[in-house]
Scaffold this motif. Structure first.
Motif, mmCIF file in Angstrom:
data_model
loop_
_atom_site.group_PDB
_atom_site.id
_atom_site.type_symbol
_atom_site.label_atom_id
_atom_site.label_comp_id
_atom_site.label_asym_id
_atom_site.label_seq_id
_atom_site.Cartn_x
_atom_site.Cartn_y
_atom_site.Cartn_z
ATOM 1 N N ASN A 49 5.362 -32.943 112.154
ATOM 2 C CA ASN A 49 4.492 -32.785 113.306
ATOM 3 C C ASN A 49 4.636 -33.967 114.256
ATOM 4 O O ASN A 49 4.986 -35.074 113.859
ATOM 5 C CB ASN A 49 3.029 -32.666 112.862
ATOM 6 C CG ASN A 49 2.798 -31.465 111.971
ATOM 7 O OD1 ASN A 49 3.460 -30.434 112.106
ATOM 8 N ND2 ASN A 49 1.874 -31.589 111.032
ATOM 9 N N TRP A 50 4.340 -33.703 115.542
ATOM 10 C CA TRP A 50 4.277 -34.781 116.510
ATOM 11 C C TRP A 50 2.904 -35.453 116.419
ATOM 12 O O TRP A 50 1.888 -34.788 116.195
ATOM 13 C CB TRP A 50 4.454 -34.241 117.927
ATOM 14 C CG TRP A 50 5.856 -33.869 118.283
ATOM 15 C CD1 TRP A 50 6.892 -34.697 118.565
ATOM 16 C CD2 TRP A 50 6.381 -32.542 118.412
ATOM 17 N NE1 TRP A 50 8.018 -33.989 118.853
ATOM 18 C CE2 TRP A 50 7.736 -32.659 118.781
ATOM 19 C CE3 TRP A 50 5.837 -31.256 118.254
ATOM 20 C CZ2 TRP A 50 8.559 -31.564 118.985
ATOM 21 C CZ3 TRP A 50 6.644 -30.170 118.469
ATOM 22 C CH2 TRP A 50 8.000 -30.318 118.814
ATOM 23 N N LEU A 68 -2.070 -27.076 116.774
ATOM 24 C CA LEU A 68 -2.372 -28.249 115.961
ATOM 25 C C LEU A 68 -2.265 -27.924 114.477
ATOM 26 O O LEU A 68 -2.625 -26.830 114.037
ATOM 27 C CB LEU A 68 -3.770 -28.766 116.298
ATOM 28 C CG LEU A 68 -4.005 -29.191 117.762
ATOM 29 C CD1 LEU A 68 -5.433 -29.670 117.950
ATOM 30 C CD2 LEU A 68 -3.014 -30.270 118.170
ATOM 31 N N ALA A 69 -1.769 -28.888 113.721
ATOM 32 C CA ALA A 69 -1.701 -28.758 112.267
ATOM 33 C C ALA A 69 -3.021 -29.206 111.656
ATOM 34 O O ALA A 69 -3.900 -29.744 112.337
ATOM 35 C CB ALA A 69 -0.540 -29.582 111.717
ATOM 36 N N GLU A 70 -3.175 -28.958 110.367
ATOM 37 C CA GLU A 70 -4.415 -29.319 109.696
ATOM 38 C C GLU A 70 -4.664 -30.822 109.668
ATOM 39 O O GLU A 70 -5.804 -31.283 109.697
ATOM 40 C CB GLU A 70 -4.400 -28.766 108.264
ATOM 41 C CG GLU A 70 -4.379 -27.245 108.198
ATOM 42 C CD GLU A 70 -4.363 -26.748 106.768
ATOM 43 O OE1 GLU A 70 -4.325 -27.616 105.859
ATOM 44 O OE2 GLU A 70 -4.391 -25.519 106.554
ATOM 45 N N ASN A 71 -3.572 -31.610 109.650
ATOM 46 C CA ASN A 71 -3.732 -33.058 109.613
ATOM 47 C C ASN A 71 -3.961 -33.671 110.989
ATOM 48 O O ASN A 71 -4.014 -34.886 111.132
ATOM 49 C CB ASN A 71 -2.508 -33.704 108.963
ATOM 50 C CG ASN A 71 -1.222 -33.364 109.725
ATOM 51 O OD1 ASN A 71 -1.257 -32.701 110.759
ATOM 52 N ND2 ASN A 71 -0.094 -33.824 109.189
#
Length: 261
Positions: A49-50, A68-71
């Motif tokens: 991910n960025w 967006l990712a979970e992190n």
């Protein structure tokens, strides 16, 4: 979309600063506007991910959408580009409508143009659902008129005179007026006839061509040639000088009034 087709491709690898060409095929069969969107989804090749900073300044400058990712990182970036397909009638060798008068005079002429391939009750083909619709503001020099034949839906037309160069435009633009006065529709042949009133009031001799461009708001562009001819003005007056004798000067006076400052 059968008329406006975007090629669907996945798995394209792009290096930093590299450009990507998107092929687009447009083959309209009716004179109406078609809409679509080009969607580009970018993800990192290694699956990482960025980093993402949730700041107001970043959100203000970010014109694309992000997933967006979970992190909290950015998993993918999404760009959406609206596309409008507007059919245009191929240029034909039409006899230009001639508007002629003497310089320092004024003439009005009715010019009829036929719009072929018009679909009665046609509306623009909408873009894909939930896609943004671009703001299609008109240039300030384009006229807009609403001409109705009594039907519930009012058809709008945009029209303007286009010139071959800026020099010709500066010579003609202030001396020419263009107004849409009448519309007739032939449902059998699928054509419409528009009648324009052209006002020509030149201040000097000239011979210049222009193109009358008509665009239907539901789609379709037609172009028609117009020739403007301003002939030599009429003689203002005759000056007679009578001789007072041989080898003697004769003088006569007359006034000239400037038409401008």
């Amino acid at each position: 979309f059968k008329i406006l087709y975007l090629f669907y491709v996945t798995g394209i690898q792009l290096a930093p600063k590299e450009k990507l060409d998107i092929p687009l095929l447009f083959m309209p069969d009716t004179m109406k506007m078609y809409e679509a969107v080009v969607v580009i989804h970018v993800m990192r090749e290694n699956g990482e991910n960025w980093p993402y900073e949730d700041s107001a300044e970043l959100n203000k400058d970010l014109n694309s959408s992000v997933t967006l990712a979970e992190n909290g990182g950015i998993k993918g970036i999404l760009w959406i580009y609206p596309v409008h397909g507007i059919p245009e009638v191929p240029q034909q060798k039409l006899v230009p409508a001639v508007v002629r008068c003497r310089a320092r005079q004024r003439v009005e002429r009715r010019v009829e143009v036929q719009l072929t391939g018009v679909v009665a009750g046609a509306t623009a083909v909408p873009a894909m659902r939930n896609s943004p619709i671009p703001n299609t503001n008109k240039p300030a020099n384009i006229q807009e008129d609403q001409v109705t034949d009594g039907s519930p839906a009012t058809i709008e037309f945009l029209y303007e005179l286009q010139y071959q160069s800026n020099e010709i435009k500066s010579q003609l633009e202030s001396f020419v007026g263009l107004y849409l006065v009448q519309r007739e529709q032939d449902t059998e042949s699928g054509s419409e006839t528009l009648t324009f009133n052209i006002v020509f009031a030149p201040n000097k001799p000239m011979r210049n061509e222009a193109t009358l461009v008509v665009q239907r708001t539901t789609g379709g562009v037609w172009k028609f040639p117009v020739l403007f001819i301003a002939m030599e003005p009429e003689v203002d007056d005759v000056i007679n000088i009578e001789a007072v004798g041989l080898n003697k000067e004769s003088i006569v006076g007359f006034k000239l009034t400037s038409q401008t400052r």
